[in-house]
Design a protein around this motif. Structure first.
Motif: not given
Length: 414
Positions: A117-137
């Protein structure tokens, strides 16, 4: 002069969520080596001297070893991208601009420890970072690499993105685990440590975003290469978040061991016009202050600790003469008071009381007994919480009293 953007942030790997671009520019080499020689990964990380970049500087190989040695079954690798402390802004940059480097690092950790299990745990206040990471994953899940990883593990591999609570306390590793489990980010007492009892009782690694981003380079180029990037006895590079009263604030990747003098006066272009250097909050506002006499300190974990401070996340908040240390400390302690989860009464009431007294002094309403109260609280409060929040609040107050007690004295009534 050592220029920024040497390894982690060099322009040719700032590819955003484009996995094909990452792989075409040398990405994947470290993961491929890990898959060929999985048992050699942890020894290589040990030789590289990689330490946790989220604050504590704990040796990475020592965090991984118990998870690797644990029996087969569910195991977790968590990339901690909560980053919510004032003055720290490195992780969000990595997640936005080179997420595949971070994900590859997390997958290398999974190979080394046989985590499924690999979990990318991202602060939702950083909306762009969260969006990019979701796409990358999503791109990794669809790539042939993923089936190769599952074949190596002998079963399914989950790669998920979990938004954090967005709270400061949500970055503490046991609070991270609580959030991943679907609960409120209450820190837990240790032991047991996450490597023994983490997500749903399974062995778990929680690594900072920057720590994981170093892994593809170390595995791809070797430990000796990584060690050679540092200065003196330090290994590798470090991201320094420079802010405050400097002409050129920003994010700088420099050799680990670069001096505070060089960071502030060469890369940061020195102080604002007409200002003189006074102090710096190192590793964010939860550590002891460094002053003018510390400008020569090499910015690495051990050297900064020898000055009775901590490198922490590498955040450097510079303060100039003419700026009130009392006011800055009052602001930061108020942040800690608001960030306390309330689970530990000494922390919740202690940070509130520290903030109340500091604000009273800062606004010219303080009396001599308030200084005594601050000193007493700094002696009583550390160690009274389940995490380090109250310790950090007391540390910065105590350090400011030690170095700048005269400023407190000057604000007292009468």
């Amino acid at each position: 002069m050592h220029k920024p953007n040497q390894v982690l942030l060099k322009d040719d790997i700032r590819v955003g969520a484009d996995l094909a671009a990452w792989l075409s520019r040398g990405g994947g080499k470290g993961l491929a080596k890990a898959l060929r020689e999985p048992d050699a990964v942890i020894p290589e990380i040990d030789r590289a001297g990689l330490r946790g970049m989220g604050g504590a500087g704990f040796p990475t190989h020592r965090k991984w070893a118990p998870v690797a040695a644990a029996p087969e079954g569910d195991k977790y690798v968590i990339c901690n991208g909560n980053e919510d402390e004032p003055g720290t802004f490195k992780d969000r940059f990595l997640l936005e601009h080179t997420p595949h480097q971070v994900i590859e690092g997390a997958l290398i950790a999974a190979v080394a420890t046989r985590a499924n299990h690999v979990v990318l745990y991202v602060n939702p206040n950083e909306a762009r970072a969260l969006s990019v990471v979701r796409k990358a994953a999503g791109q990794w899940r669809e790539h042939e690499y993923f089936s190769t990883l599952e074949a190596f593990l002998g079963g399914p591999l989950s790669l998920s993105v979990v938004p954090s609570s967005g709270l400061y306390i949500g970055g503490e590793e046991t609070a991270v685990i609580a959030t991943v489990e679907g609960g409120f980010p209450f820190p837990r007492r240790k032991p047991p440590f996450p490597a023994e009892h983490g997500v749903r009782g399974s062995p778990t690694i929680v690594n900072n975003t920057e720590t994981l981003a170093h892994l593809p380079g170390i595995l791809g180029n070797g430990a000796a290469w990584y060690c050679g990037l540092g200065l003196g006895d330090a290994s590798g590079t470090k991201l320094y978040s420079l802010s405050g009263d400097v002409l050129r604030p920003g994010l700088y990747e420099l050799p680990m061991g670069t001096s505070l003098q060089e960071l502030v006066f060469e890369h940061g272009a020195g102080m604002l016009q007409g200002k003189e250097f006074k102090a710096v909050f190192t590793g964010g506002p939860s550590n002891t202050l460094l002053t003018r006499g510390d400008l020569d300190v090499p910015l690495d974990f051990d050297s900064v600790r020898q000055r009775r401070s901590r490198l922490g996340t590498g955040a450097m908040i510079v303060v100039s003469e003419g700026t009130s240390i009392v006011r800055k400390v009052a602001e930061y302690v108020s942040f800690f008071a608001q960030g306390s989860c309330g689970q530990c009464p000494p922390c919740k009431s202690g940070t509130f009381q520290l903030a109340r007294v500091l604000n009273r002094i800062d606004t010219g309403r303080g009396v001599r007994s308030d200084l005594d109260a601050l000193a007493n609280l700094c002696n009583l409060l550390p160690g009274s919480g389940r995490c380090g929040l109250i310790d950090g609040a007391a540390t910065v107050v105590e350090s400011s009293l030690h170095h700048f007690g005269h400023e407190y004295e000057a604000l007292l009534m009468g």
